[in-house]
Design a protein around this motif. Structure first.
Motif, PDB file in Angstrom:
ATOM      1  N   VAL A 170       0.845  -1.190   0.000  1.00  0.00           N
ATOM      2  CA  VAL A 170       0.000   0.000   0.000  1.00  0.00           C
ATOM      3  C   VAL A 170       0.885   1.246   0.000  1.00  0.00           C
ATOM      4  CG1 VAL A 170      -1.868   1.211   1.137  1.00  0.00           C
ATOM      5  CG2 VAL A 170      -1.752  -1.270   1.261  1.00  0.00           C
ATOM      6  N   VAL A 213       1.109  -0.710   8.470  1.00  0.00           N
ATOM      7  CA  VAL A 213       0.931   0.733   8.558  1.00  0.00           C
ATOM      8  C   VAL A 213       2.279   1.464   8.456  1.00  0.00           C
ATOM      9  CG1 VAL A 213       1.058   0.923  11.061  1.00  0.00           C
ATOM     10  CG2 VAL A 213      -0.325   2.529   9.790  1.00  0.00           C
ATOM     11  N   ILE A 220       2.873   2.047   4.812  1.00  0.00           N
ATOM     12  CA  ILE A 220       2.024   3.142   4.338  1.00  0.00           C
ATOM     13  C   ILE A 220       2.671   4.477   4.694  1.00  0.00           C
ATOM     14  CG2 ILE A 220      -0.234   4.250   4.555  1.00  0.00           C
ATOM     15  CD1 ILE A 220      -1.455   1.580   5.219  1.00  0.00           C
ATOM     16  N   MET A 233      -4.931   6.239  -4.792  1.00  0.00           N
ATOM     17  CA  MET A 233      -5.364   5.027  -4.103  1.00  0.00           C
ATOM     18  C   MET A 233      -6.862   4.834  -4.262  1.00  0.00           C
ATOM     19  SD  MET A 233      -2.970   5.235  -0.758  1.00  0.00           S
ATOM     20  CE  MET A 233      -4.072   4.551   0.381  1.00  0.00           C
ATOM     21  N   LEU A 290     -16.645   8.599  -1.185  1.00  0.00           N
ATOM     22  CA  LEU A 290     -15.418   7.862  -0.850  1.00  0.00           C
ATOM     23  C   LEU A 290     -15.649   6.978   0.364  1.00  0.00           C
ATOM     24  CD1 LEU A 290     -11.956   9.714  -0.727  1.00  0.00           C
ATOM     25  CD2 LEU A 290     -12.361   7.349  -0.158  1.00  0.00           C
ATOM     26  N   VAL A 291     -16.261   7.566   1.396  1.00  0.00           N
ATOM     27  CA  VAL A 291     -16.523   6.798   2.621  1.00  0.00           C
ATOM     28  C   VAL A 291     -17.461   5.631   2.316  1.00  0.00           C
ATOM     29  CG1 VAL A 291     -17.558   6.885   4.915  1.00  0.00           C
ATOM     30  CG2 VAL A 291     -16.133   8.776   4.114  1.00  0.00           C
ATOM     31  N   VAL A 297     -15.752   2.772   0.473  1.00  0.00           N
ATOM     32  CA  VAL A 297     -14.933   1.928   1.339  1.00  0.00           C
ATOM     33  C   VAL A 297     -15.823   1.022   2.197  1.00  0.00           C
ATOM     34  CG1 VAL A 297     -13.307   1.926   3.243  1.00  0.00           C
ATOM     35  CG2 VAL A 297     -13.028   3.558   1.385  1.00  0.00           C
ATOM     36  N   LEU A 298     -16.924   1.592   2.715  1.00  0.00           N
ATOM     37  CA  LEU A 298     -17.761   0.818   3.638  1.00  0.00           C
ATOM     38  C   LEU A 298     -18.591  -0.239   2.928  1.00  0.00           C
ATOM     39  CD1 LEU A 298     -19.056   3.480   6.194  1.00  0.00           C
ATOM     40  CD2 LEU A 298     -17.273   1.773   6.495  1.00  0.00           C
ATOM     41  N   ARG A 340     -17.265  -2.986  -1.664  1.00  0.00           N
ATOM     42  CA  ARG A 340     -15.996  -3.711  -1.639  1.00  0.00           C
ATOM     43  C   ARG A 340     -15.779  -4.425  -2.972  1.00  0.00           C
ATOM     44  NH1 ARG A 340     -15.521  -6.269   4.308  1.00  0.00           N
ATOM     45  NH2 ARG A 340     -13.321  -5.902   3.999  1.00  0.00           N
ATOM     46  N   VAL A 371      -6.047   3.653  11.758  1.00  0.00           N
ATOM     47  CA  VAL A 371      -5.286   4.768  11.202  1.00  0.00           C
ATOM     48  C   VAL A 371      -6.277   5.869  10.865  1.00  0.00           C
ATOM     49  CG1 VAL A 371      -3.693   5.500   9.401  1.00  0.00           C
ATOM     50  CG2 VAL A 371      -3.673   3.142  10.177  1.00  0.00           C
ATOM     51  N   VAL A 403     -19.393   6.634  11.703  1.00  0.00           N
ATOM     52  CA  VAL A 403     -18.549   6.087  10.627  1.00  0.00           C
ATOM     53  C   VAL A 403     -17.451   5.181  11.155  1.00  0.00           C
ATOM     54  CG1 VAL A 403     -17.048   6.651   8.696  1.00  0.00           C
ATOM     55  CG2 VAL A 403     -18.979   8.139   9.226  1.00  0.00           C
ATOM     56  N   HIS A 440     -17.422   1.345  12.055  1.00  0.00           N
ATOM     57  CA  HIS A 440     -17.554   0.347  10.991  1.00  0.00           C
ATOM     58  C   HIS A 440     -16.210  -0.014  10.372  1.00  0.00           C
ATOM     59  CE1 HIS A 440     -21.830   0.907  11.350  1.00  0.00           C
ATOM     60  NE2 HIS A 440     -21.662   2.213  11.213  1.00  0.00           N
ATOM     61  N   LEU A 441     -15.177   0.715  10.767  1.00  0.00           N
ATOM     62  CA  LEU A 441     -13.872   0.499  10.144  1.00  0.00           C
ATOM     63  C   LEU A 441     -12.970  -0.438  10.936  1.00  0.00           C
ATOM     64  CD1 LEU A 441     -13.058   4.167   9.043  1.00  0.00           C
ATOM     65  CD2 LEU A 441     -13.582   2.254   7.554  1.00  0.00           C
ATOM     66  N   ARG A 464     -11.832  -3.549   9.399  1.00  0.00           N
ATOM     67  CA  ARG A 464     -11.244  -3.423   8.067  1.00  0.00           C
ATOM     68  C   ARG A 464      -9.727  -3.289   8.143  1.00  0.00           C
ATOM     69  NH1 ARG A 464     -14.860  -1.856   4.353  1.00  0.00           N
ATOM     70  NH2 ARG A 464     -16.930  -2.645   4.837  1.00  0.00           N
ATOM     71  N   HIS A 518      -5.897  -1.509   7.018  1.00  0.00           N
ATOM     72  CA  HIS A 518      -5.390  -0.133   7.123  1.00  0.00           C
ATOM     73  C   HIS A 518      -5.642   0.686   5.869  1.00  0.00           C
ATOM     74  CE1 HIS A 518      -2.599  -1.728  10.460  1.00  0.00           C
ATOM     75  NE2 HIS A 518      -3.639  -1.135  10.986  1.00  0.00           N
ATOM     76  N   LEU A 519      -5.621   0.022   4.715  1.00  0.00           N
ATOM     77  CA  LEU A 519      -5.896   0.730   3.464  1.00  0.00           C
ATOM     78  C   LEU A 519      -7.287   1.351   3.504  1.00  0.00           C
ATOM     79  CD1 LEU A 519      -5.275   1.444   0.522  1.00  0.00           C
ATOM     80  CD2 LEU A 519      -6.110  -0.813  -0.121  1.00  0.00           C
ATOM     81  N   ASP A 520      -8.271   0.560   3.990  1.00  0.00           N
ATOM     82  CA  ASP A 520      -9.628   1.083   4.099  1.00  0.00           C
ATOM     83  C   ASP A 520      -9.688   2.247   5.089  1.00  0.00           C
ATOM     84  OD1 ASP A 520     -10.454  -0.720   2.293  1.00  0.00           O
ATOM     85  OD2 ASP A 520     -11.585  -1.997   3.650  1.00  0.00           O
ATOM     86  N   VAL A 579      -7.292   4.392   5.777  1.00  0.00           N
ATOM     87  CA  VAL A 579      -6.691   5.573   5.152  1.00  0.00           C
ATOM     88  C   VAL A 579      -7.679   6.218   4.186  1.00  0.00           C
ATOM     89  CG1 VAL A 579      -4.903   6.318   3.538  1.00  0.00           C
ATOM     90  CG2 VAL A 579      -4.294   4.820   5.417  1.00  0.00           C
ATOM     91  N   LEU A 580      -8.306   5.389   3.342  1.00  0.00           N
ATOM     92  CA  LEU A 580      -9.208   5.943   2.330  1.00  0.00           C
ATOM     93  C   LEU A 580     -10.455   6.553   2.951  1.00  0.00           C
ATOM     94  CD1 LEU A 580      -8.954   3.359  -0.541  1.00  0.00           C
ATOM     95  CD2 LEU A 580      -8.291   5.754  -0.576  1.00  0.00           C
ATOM     96  N   ALA A 581     -11.083   5.832   3.889  1.00  0.00           N
ATOM     97  CA  ALA A 581     -12.325   6.337   4.472  1.00  0.00           C
ATOM     98  C   ALA A 581     -12.072   7.622   5.257  1.00  0.00           C
ATOM     99  CB  ALA A 581     -12.953   5.275   5.376  1.00  0.00           C
TER     100      ALA A 581
END
Lengths: 336, 307
Positions: free
Chosen positions: A71, A134, A137, A269, A312-313, A316-317, A320, B37, B84, B87-88, B91, B93-95, B97-99
């Protein structure tokens, strides 16, 4: 035995939907923007050119993120390096000094962009790949921040204010100043990048990095030095992204350190995830959706970041697998 | 070398370090306990500054502004976790970072809608606005001194909270084994929400403290959050002590680097070369430090003892 035969025969029932979607995406990019240009809608061609440049970058990121599980949160650095590899030689050719790099030659620009990006990827990758999760990243992001501040502090090339590229890269027989020629050059590079990634990930090399993503310890136990394979993939990805940057520099004709901002890496990304990481056409589909959405939302409101962020959120949620993941599950439903 | 200047620059470095610690401590809590993250920590920093700015004008006093804005920022954090963030947790770490990058876009635009595109300067009350003479010739702005002292008090309070209270015990237990804590009958969901809100309060406080010096502005946290991440990585992720020490270290290195690298370079190379190289190197210094630390001590300088 019976089970494997039945899945085998269902695969052969026709061209897979994912392959069709891949082909459809690439053909659409070849046909639609030039047609719009011919219809007098030149604005759409500029959108499409930016889109294709970013698609190349997303394809390069997908190689390591989607297939290698690396990543990288600093891929925008390579876009910046590539863009400055055009801007700096042109600047010196126009205003003197530094004869060694001063040139209008497109071949030189491309060579410089790819070589410096590859070198940057080699050095930073060699260090970054010692870390995982992480830490990886964050260290890739730290390296891109270094590149950011390096360009900010280079007063000769405008520092914070950026640099105007006075004349595009010169190739014999092709004028990159012409929007349509530039578009097709970018599109050609995109096709080559997609083909290269396709060949790579299906080769022995690709199997190793995909295997290392799934289970690194097992790949090592089988006898692969996964570090070297990963680093090679990282360097290829960086070089490819540098090329995208060189094209983007030719397109925008104005470059600045802002291209390397960490939010740009985040956007790359997002393109990969939105389209579907680890699929061939995913990053292209993601870049198309990203840019089209951005342009549409911008058209309606100056607060377009709000719906964009919400999307975006939500992606991700709830979304998938991205667009190509959706195509794949459609395909599975069809075939039963 | 001018000694007075050195002392003042050290104090400036300390002040930056304190702000970084306030941000990094929240990141440490959420990363150490929830393995999350959270880039949107930058937004809480901004939200804190804006709420404080509004309340300062509403009440006519910066102090009241801060006092009232702290619980409000905590509330924003609590709502964010409920809406929010929770829910993470399951998941990768990539998710995360993006969320949370998406959340930054949302918060920045909301701030734009509510407070406008311009930044808001926050006026200081008279008794904080002056300067104090610490020793002969060493004059330092009162407010920056307040930041340092206040930040140290918060750090001490946090240390006490984590090490000597029931909540702190649960926090530490949650960090080392989440499943076990919930199996013992602790409501882990509420604990997580509280911890996140606490992190939000700390980030908000940092934003409120910096607002009178710079101003409350959109995206103000997007740069410093990256530095705060550098802090927790250099310090060792999940370690509060590491976050504090690394924050001080990075605050000092960054500040002293910007003021002295110039001179240092001039001693070893031509003035012209130093002129070009110094700004680049001083801006990159903390990232170089981070790369070196990760290369030779991937777990950070002061990793937590548990796990």
């Amino acid at each position: 035995m019976a089970v494997s035969r039945s899945t085998g025969s269902s695969r052969q029932a026709g061209i897979p939907l994912t392959a069709l979607a891949t082909l459809g995406v690439l053909v659409a990019l070849a046909v639609i923007p030039p047609l719009l240009q011919a219809a007098g809608q030149e604005f759409y061609l500029t959108v499409a050119t930016r889109l294709v440049c970013l698609a190349i970058a997303a394809v390069s990121l997908n190689l390591i993120l989607g297939y290698g599980g690396m990543v990288s949160f600093g891929h925008a650095a390579y876009i910046g390096i590539g863009a400055y590899a055009v801007g700096i030689p042109v600047h010196h050719e126009t205003y003197g000094d530094w004869d060694l790099v001063a040139s209008y030659s497109g071949f030189f620009h491309i060579l410089l962009a790819v070589a410096v990006s590859a070198l940057f990827a080699l050095v930073t990758g060699a260090l970054s790949l010692r870390t995982k999760g992480v830490y990886f990243i964050m260290i890739t992001m730290a390296f891109s921040q270094m590149a950011f501040f390096l360009f900010v502090s280079m007063e000769t090339y405008g520092g914070d204010d950026g640099l105007v590229i006075d004349t595009p890269s010169e190739f014999p027989g092709v004028d990159l100043g012409d929007p349509l020629s530039l578009y097709f050059v970018c599109y050609g590079v995109l096709l080559a990048a997609v083909y290269l990634v396709h060949r790579l990930v299906n080769s022995r090399f690709g199997m190793v990095i995909r295997g290392a993503m799934g289970n690194d310890a097992r790949m090592k136990a089988v006898g692969f030095n996964t570090y070297v394979y990963r680093l090679t993939a990282y360097v290829i990805s960086g070089a490819m992204c540098g090329l995208a940057g060189a094209l983007l520099g030719n397109f925008t004709t104005f470059i600045s350190p802002e291209m390397i901002d960490w939010t740009r890496s985040g956007e790359l990304m997002f393109m990969v995830i939105l389209g579907g990481a680890g699929t061939l056409a995913g990053p292209v589909a993601g870049a198309i959706s990203f840019i089209v959405l951005e342009e549409v939302l911008k058209h309606f409101t100056i607060y377009w970041h709000l719906p964009f962020g919400v999307l975006l959120v939500l992606t991700v949620l709830f979304f998938r697998g991205g667009i190509m993941g959706m195509v794949r599950s459609l395909e599975e439903r069809w075939r039963g | 070398m001018d000694l007075t200047l050195l002392v003042i620059q050290c104090l400036n470095g300390l002040q930056l370090g304190i702000l970084l610690f306030l941000l990094a401590s929240g990141l440490t809590l959420t990363f150490g306990i929830m393995d999350l993250v959270n880039l949107a920590h930058a937004s809480l920093y901004m939200v804190g500054a804006f709420i404080c700015a509004s309340l300062t004008f509403a009440t006519g006093s910066f102090v009241w502004g801060v006092v009232l804005a702290l619980p409000l920022t905590g509330l924003v954090g609590y709502a964010l976790e409920r809406g929010v963030i929770r829910h993470l947790y399951t998941r990768n770490h990539l998710d995360h970072v993006l969320a949370t990058f998406g959340l930054i876009l949302i918060f920045d635009t909301l701030a734009h809608l509510i407070w406008g595109a311009e930044g808001i300067a926050v006026p200081l009350p008279g008794f904080l606005d002056g300067q104090v003479e610490l020793a002969a010739g060493i004059v330092f702005p009162t407010f920056r001194l307040v930041i340092i002292v206040g930040g140290l008090l918060v750090a001490g309070g946090l240390y006490g909270l984590v090490n000597h209270t029931r909540l702190g015990m649960l926090i530490r237990a949650g960090a080392s084994n989440r499943t076990m804590v919930s199996a013992l009958g602790i409501d882990i969901q509420t604990l997580f929400a509280l911890v996140f809100a606490l992190g939000a309060v700390l980030a908000g406080l940092a934003g409120m403290l910096i607002a009178p010096i710079t101003e409350a502005s959109i995206g103000m946290g997007n740069e410093i959050i990256i530095t705060a991440f550098v802090v927790i990585i250099v310090g060792g992720i999940g370690s509060m002590r590491g976050a504090f020490l690394a924050a001080m270290l990075i605050g000092l290195i960054d500040t002293l680097g910007r003021s002295y690298i110039d001179d240092l370079f001039k001693a070893v190379m031509s003035a012209a070369a130093a002129e070009t190289a110094a700004p680049a190197v001083s801006a990159m210094l903390i990232y170089i430090l981070m790369a070196v630390v990760l290369t030779f001590r991937p777990q950070g300088l002061f990793p937590p003892k548990v796990r």
